[in-house]
Design an enzyme around this catalytic site. Structure first.
Site, PDB file in Angstrom:
ATOM      1  N   ASP A   1       0.900  -1.602  -0.234  1.00 18.43           N
ATOM      2  CA  ASP A   1       0.124  -0.006  -0.175  1.00 18.43           C
ATOM      3  C   ASP A   1       0.860   1.086  -0.376  1.00 18.43           C
ATOM      4  O   ASP A   1       1.633   1.018  -0.105  1.00 18.43           O
ATOM      5  CB  ASP A   1      -1.168  -0.283   1.206  1.00 18.43           C
ATOM      6  CG  ASP A   1      -2.367   0.831   0.959  1.00 18.43           C
ATOM      7  OD1 ASP A   1      -1.770   1.709  -0.213  1.00 18.43           O
ATOM      8  OD2 ASP A   1      -3.348  -0.109   1.484  1.00 18.43           O
TER       9      ASP A   1
ATOM     10  N   HIS B   1      -2.047  -1.143  -3.340  1.00 15.03           N
ATOM     11  CA  HIS B   1      -3.154  -0.089  -3.300  1.00 15.03           C
ATOM     12  C   HIS B   1      -3.708   0.756  -4.871  1.00 15.03           C
ATOM     13  O   HIS B   1      -3.820   0.381  -5.402  1.00 15.03           O
ATOM     14  CB  HIS B   1      -1.631   1.465  -3.608  1.00 15.03           C
ATOM     15  CG  HIS B   1      -2.652   3.299  -3.096  1.00 15.03           C
ATOM     16  ND1 HIS B   1      -3.420   3.375  -2.113  1.00 15.03           N
ATOM     17  CD2 HIS B   1      -2.330   4.158  -4.560  1.00 15.03           C
ATOM     18  CE1 HIS B   1      -3.866   5.055  -2.013  1.00 15.03           C
ATOM     19  NE2 HIS B   1      -2.926   4.755  -3.488  1.00 15.03           N
TER      20      HIS B   1
ATOM     21  N   GLU C   1      -0.555   4.464   1.835  1.00  9.46           N
ATOM     22  CA  GLU C   1       0.108   5.566   2.838  1.00  9.46           C
ATOM     23  C   GLU C   1       1.034   5.232   4.039  1.00  9.46           C
ATOM     24  O   GLU C   1       0.950   6.514   4.840  1.00  9.46           O
ATOM     25  CB  GLU C   1      -1.174   5.253   3.239  1.00  9.46           C
ATOM     26  CG  GLU C   1      -2.522   5.988   2.159  1.00  9.46           C
ATOM     27  CD  GLU C   1      -3.017   5.304   1.167  1.00  9.46           C
ATOM     28  OE1 GLU C   1      -4.132   5.195   0.462  1.00  9.46           O
ATOM     29  OE2 GLU C   1      -2.532   3.672   0.983  1.00  9.46           O
TER      30      GLU C   1
ATOM     31  N   HIS D   1      -1.003   1.511   6.460  1.00  9.97           N
ATOM     32  CA  HIS D   1      -1.152   2.166   7.470  1.00  9.97           C
ATOM     33  C   HIS D   1      -2.403   1.903   8.859  1.00  9.97           C
ATOM     34  O   HIS D   1      -3.107   0.859   8.326  1.00  9.97           O
ATOM     35  CB  HIS D   1      -2.299   3.521   6.395  1.00  9.97           C
ATOM     36  CG  HIS D   1      -3.499   2.243   5.653  1.00  9.97           C
ATOM     37  ND1 HIS D   1      -4.673   2.585   6.171  1.00  9.97           N
ATOM     38  CD2 HIS D   1      -3.217   1.799   4.760  1.00  9.97           C
ATOM     39  CE1 HIS D   1      -5.355   1.610   5.495  1.00  9.97           C
ATOM     40  NE2 HIS D   1      -4.730   1.912   4.112  1.00  9.97           N
TER      41      HIS D   1
ATOM     42  N   GLU E   1      -7.207  -2.537   8.068  1.00  8.32           N
ATOM     43  CA  GLU E   1      -6.642  -3.965   6.662  1.00  8.32           C
ATOM     44  C   GLU E   1      -5.630  -4.557   7.094  1.00  8.32           C
ATOM     45  O   GLU E   1      -5.544  -5.881   6.828  1.00  8.32           O
ATOM     46  CB  GLU E   1      -5.978  -3.624   5.618  1.00  8.32           C
ATOM     47  CG  GLU E   1      -7.256  -1.502   4.391  1.00  8.32           C
ATOM     48  CD  GLU E   1      -6.438  -0.985   3.470  1.00  8.32           C
ATOM     49  OE1 GLU E   1      -5.875  -0.740   2.309  1.00  8.32           O
ATOM     50  OE2 GLU E   1      -7.151   0.233   3.481  1.00  8.32           O
TER      51      GLU E   1
ATOM     52  N   HIS F   1      -7.364   5.166   7.293  1.00  7.12           N
ATOM     53  CA  HIS F   1      -8.225   4.464   6.806  1.00  7.12           C
ATOM     54  C   HIS F   1      -8.536   3.348   6.759  1.00  7.12           C
ATOM     55  O   HIS F   1      -7.914   2.173   7.494  1.00  7.12           O
ATOM     56  CB  HIS F   1      -8.300   5.372   5.061  1.00  7.12           C
ATOM     57  CG  HIS F   1      -7.624   4.655   3.805  1.00  7.12           C
ATOM     58  ND1 HIS F   1      -6.616   5.071   4.506  1.00  7.12           N
ATOM     59  CD2 HIS F   1      -7.789   3.140   3.285  1.00  7.12           C
ATOM     60  CE1 HIS F   1      -5.402   4.599   2.768  1.00  7.12           C
ATOM     61  NE2 HIS F   1      -6.809   3.154   2.853  1.00  7.12           N
TER      62      HIS F   1
END
Length: 185
Positions: A8, A60, A10, A105, A136, A117
């Protein structure tokens, strides 16, 4: 040994602003290179210790999951890029020795976490598994665990790493930045 890696953006070092996660601007292009560098470090390390199979899922959602800079990737891994995927953990089976998350993240609502998020900041607010709030990291860890594959490594900001440690005993983490607010570290 076999490892499955989900990326990902972030949680990557140097990424703190939403614009860095969205395709079509110079800041995103820089973030792609930072992500690719972090992936290469992990793939090179795994290659050096003789891991026989490494699968990396570009996880992502921006740019139709084409965030890694393909021509800069270290050989020795199989890279899954583009979308849509048949499912979030495409190709993960019980034959893997571990799951790794690069650029992770923290879950939505985590105070001081950078770009926190859960799945989509527009569509999701929170998720629970067995009454445990998860993001996640937790969703991936629980799914992999259901196959007998442990979450063994997470890189991301300090809040993401703490989240992983609170969910999975013995998981190794690498803090890439220390979050101050949702958009600063």
């Amino acid at each position: 040994m076999r490892f499955y890696i989900i990326t990902d953006i972030e949680g990557v070092e140097g990424v703190v602003l939403p614009v860095q996660t969205e395709s079509g601007n110079p800041m995103y292009e820089k973030a792609r290179r930072l992500l690719t560098r972090e992936v290469n470090i992990v793939v090179e390390t795994l290659n050096n210790i003789g891991v026989e199979e490494i699968i990396v899922l570009d996880g992502h959602g921006a740019n139709q999951a084409y965030n890694l800079v393909y021509e800069e990737l270290t050989p020795g891994a199989k890279y899954i890029m583009g979308s849509p995927w048949p499912n979030y953990l495409t190709m993960l089976t019980s034959n893997f020795d571990g799951l790794m998350l690069i650029g992770a993240h923290a879950m939505a609502g985590t105070k001081g976490a950078v770009l926190d998020h859960t799945m989509s900041s527009r569509a999701w607010r929170c998720a629970y598994i067995n009454d445990v709030p998860v993001g996640e990291i937790g969703i991936s860890a629980f799914y992999a665990g259901s196959l007998g594959v442990p979450l063994v490594f997470v890189s991301g900001d300090d809040k993401a790493c703490l989240e992983a440690k609170n969910l999975v005993s013995g998981v190794e983490t690498a803090i890439t930045k220390y979050g101050l607010t949702r958009t600063s570290a």
